[in-house]
Design a protein around this motif. Structure first.
Motif, short mmCIF file in Angstrom:
data_model
loop_
_atom_site.label_atom_id
_atom_site.label_comp_id
_atom_site.label_asym_id
_atom_site.label_seq_id
_atom_site.Cartn_x
_atom_site.Cartn_y
_atom_site.Cartn_z
N VAL A 145 0.86 -1.18 0.00
CA VAL A 145 0.00 0.00 0.00
C VAL A 145 0.89 1.23 0.00
CG1 VAL A 145 -1.66 1.34 1.36
CG2 VAL A 145 -1.92 -1.13 1.16
N ILE A 146 0.62 2.15 -0.90
CA ILE A 146 1.33 3.43 -0.95
C ILE A 146 0.30 4.51 -0.62
CG2 ILE A 146 2.66 5.04 -2.36
CD1 ILE A 146 4.09 2.38 -1.93
N ASN A 147 0.48 5.16 0.52
CA ASN A 147 -0.46 6.19 0.97
C ASN A 147 0.09 7.55 0.58
OD1 ASN A 147 -2.05 8.01 2.36
ND2 ASN A 147 -2.30 6.66 4.12
N LYS A 148 -0.60 8.23 -0.33
CA LYS A 148 -0.18 9.55 -0.81
C LYS A 148 -1.07 10.65 -0.24
CE LYS A 148 1.84 7.93 -5.11
NZ LYS A 148 1.86 8.08 -6.56
N GLN A 149 -1.81 10.33 0.83
CA GLN A 149 -2.70 11.32 1.42
C GLN A 149 -1.91 12.32 2.27
OE1 GLN A 149 -5.73 9.20 3.64
NE2 GLN A 149 -7.10 9.27 1.89
N LEU A 150 -2.45 13.52 2.36
CA LEU A 150 -1.97 14.49 3.33
C LEU A 150 -2.60 14.09 4.65
CD1 LEU A 150 -2.47 17.76 1.27
CD2 LEU A 150 -0.33 16.58 1.71
N SER A 151 -1.81 13.62 5.59
CA SER A 151 -2.35 12.99 6.79
C SER A 151 -3.26 13.89 7.61
CB SER A 151 -1.21 12.45 7.65
OG SER A 151 -0.37 13.52 8.04
N ALA A 152 -3.00 15.18 7.64
CA ALA A 152 -3.83 16.07 8.45
C ALA A 152 -5.25 16.20 7.89
CB ALA A 152 -3.17 17.44 8.54
N TYR A 153 -5.41 16.01 6.59
CA TYR A 153 -6.70 16.26 5.96
C TYR A 153 -7.31 15.04 5.27
CZ TYR A 153 -4.96 20.98 6.60
OH TYR A 153 -4.43 22.10 7.14
N ASN A 154 -6.58 13.94 5.20
CA ASN A 154 -7.03 12.75 4.48
C ASN A 154 -7.45 13.08 3.05
OD1 ASN A 154 -6.48 11.01 6.57
ND2 ASN A 154 -8.54 11.17 7.41
N ILE A 155 -6.67 13.96 2.42
CA ILE A 155 -6.91 14.33 1.02
C ILE A 155 -5.84 13.65 0.17
CG2 ILE A 155 -6.93 16.23 -0.65
CD1 ILE A 155 -7.79 18.04 1.69
N GLY A 156 -6.26 13.01 -0.88
CA GLY A 156 -5.30 12.34 -1.76
C GLY A 156 -5.70 10.90 -1.95
N GLU A 157 -4.81 10.14 -2.54
CA GLU A 157 -5.15 8.77 -2.87
C GLU A 157 -4.23 7.78 -2.17
OE1 GLU A 157 -2.87 8.27 -7.13
OE2 GLU A 157 -4.94 8.91 -7.15
N ILE A 158 -4.76 6.58 -2.05
CA ILE A 158 -4.01 5.45 -1.51
C ILE A 158 -4.03 4.38 -2.59
CG2 ILE A 158 -3.88 3.73 0.32
CD1 ILE A 158 -5.61 5.75 1.98
N ASN A 159 -2.87 3.90 -2.97
CA ASN A 159 -2.76 2.91 -4.04
C ASN A 159 -2.35 1.55 -3.49
OD1 ASN A 159 -3.28 4.83 -6.10
ND2 ASN A 159 -1.18 5.53 -5.97
#
Length: 68
Positions: A33-47
């Protein structure tokens, strides 16, 4: 990252990505799993990625288990 890994699934839900990864691993399909989210906002994608050699098996698993 190695070019032997390919994306089979994208989500915004970290839990769903981890569940899929574990399911693939249980089917003897190595996955990461590659988490590309901005952790503070949970914005972005997880692959979820698998090796190129396991791509077809991973897609079959996703379809068979009706993962959206």
């Amino acid at each position: 990252m190695s070019e032997n890994w390919v994306k089979v699934y994208t989500t915004g839900d970290a839990f769903a990505a981890e569940v899929l990864k574990q399911g693939l691993i249980e089917e003897d399909i190595p996955a990461v799993v590659i988490n590309k989210q901005l952790s503070a906002y949970n914005i972005g994608e997880i692959n979820v990625l698998v090796s190129k050699a396991d791509f077809d098996k991973a897609i079959e698993y996703i379809v068979k288990n009706e993962i959206e």
